[in-house]
Design an enzyme around this catalytic site. Structure first.
Site, short mmCIF file in Angstrom:
data_model
loop_
_atom_site.label_atom_id
_atom_site.label_comp_id
_atom_site.label_asym_id
_atom_site.label_seq_id
_atom_site.Cartn_x
_atom_site.Cartn_y
_atom_site.Cartn_z
NE ARG A 35 108.12 19.60 -57.55
CZ ARG A 35 107.46 20.60 -57.02
NH1 ARG A 35 106.73 20.42 -55.95
NH2 ARG A 35 107.54 21.79 -57.57
CB CYS A 36 108.79 10.38 -59.02
SG CYS A 36 108.68 8.60 -58.78
N GLY A 37 111.35 9.53 -57.27
CA GLY A 37 112.63 8.84 -57.33
C GLY A 37 112.89 8.21 -58.68
CB THR A 39 111.98 12.15 -61.87
OG1 THR A 39 110.76 12.24 -61.11
CG2 THR A 39 112.02 13.27 -62.89
#
Length: 162
Positions: A35-37, A39
């Site tokens: 859930r990361c930018g 990803t």
């Protein structure tokens, strides 16, 4: 320790894996999050894997929840997410800490061998990548914002070494 082959880690299913099994391979060790930018870098990592695995590249993905709680799922949920959304086929390992007192020993070693900006040994965010040569020594550390595709030249150079 002189190389990474002395470490054992848990795979995504909770089984112990000796890194000795990767001796002679070029490795990318990366801390990941779902859930990361960053990803979408899973896509780029998988592309590298598909391009170079037949020549000896392995990518070892280590989910980490230390940055913005961006990897809250179980190991099973993480594996399912990576396969369903990005077609990840490279090895994934159990969720780890990469900083602090509970940091996975492998990451303690990697950070000491390849410090970050201004000599910092902490990892700043998800998708910090470490490139390791066939001899098990750390070649280089790449910041999270560095796209996987830009590692190709260094990967090619390391794969060419026997």
């Amino acid at each position: 320790m002189s190389d990474i082959y002395q470490f054992s880690v848990l795979n995504i299913r909770g089984e112990s894996v000796s890194l000795e099994q990767f001796r002679g391979k070029v490795l990318i060790v990366v801390n990941t999050a779902s859930r990361c930018g960053f990803t979408p870098q899973y896509r780029g990592l998988e592309a590298l894997y598909q391009t170079y695995k037949s020549r000896g590249l392995e990518i070892l993905g280590f989910p980490c929840n230390q940055f913005g709680q961006q990897e809250p799922g179980s190991n099973r949920e993480i594996a399912d997410f990576c396969e369903a959304n990005y077609g990840v086929s490279f090895p994934l390992f159990a969720k780890v800490d990469v900083n602090g007192a509970t940091a996975e020993p492998l990451f303690q070693y990697l950070k000491a061998k390849a410090p970050g900006f201004l000599g910092s040994q902490s990892i700043k965010w998800n998708f910090c990548k470490f490139l390791i040569g066939r001899d098990g020594t750390v070649h280089r550390r790449y910041a999270p914002f560095v796209p996987p595709s830009t590692l190709s030249k260094d990967i090619e150079r390391l794969l060419a070494r026997s």
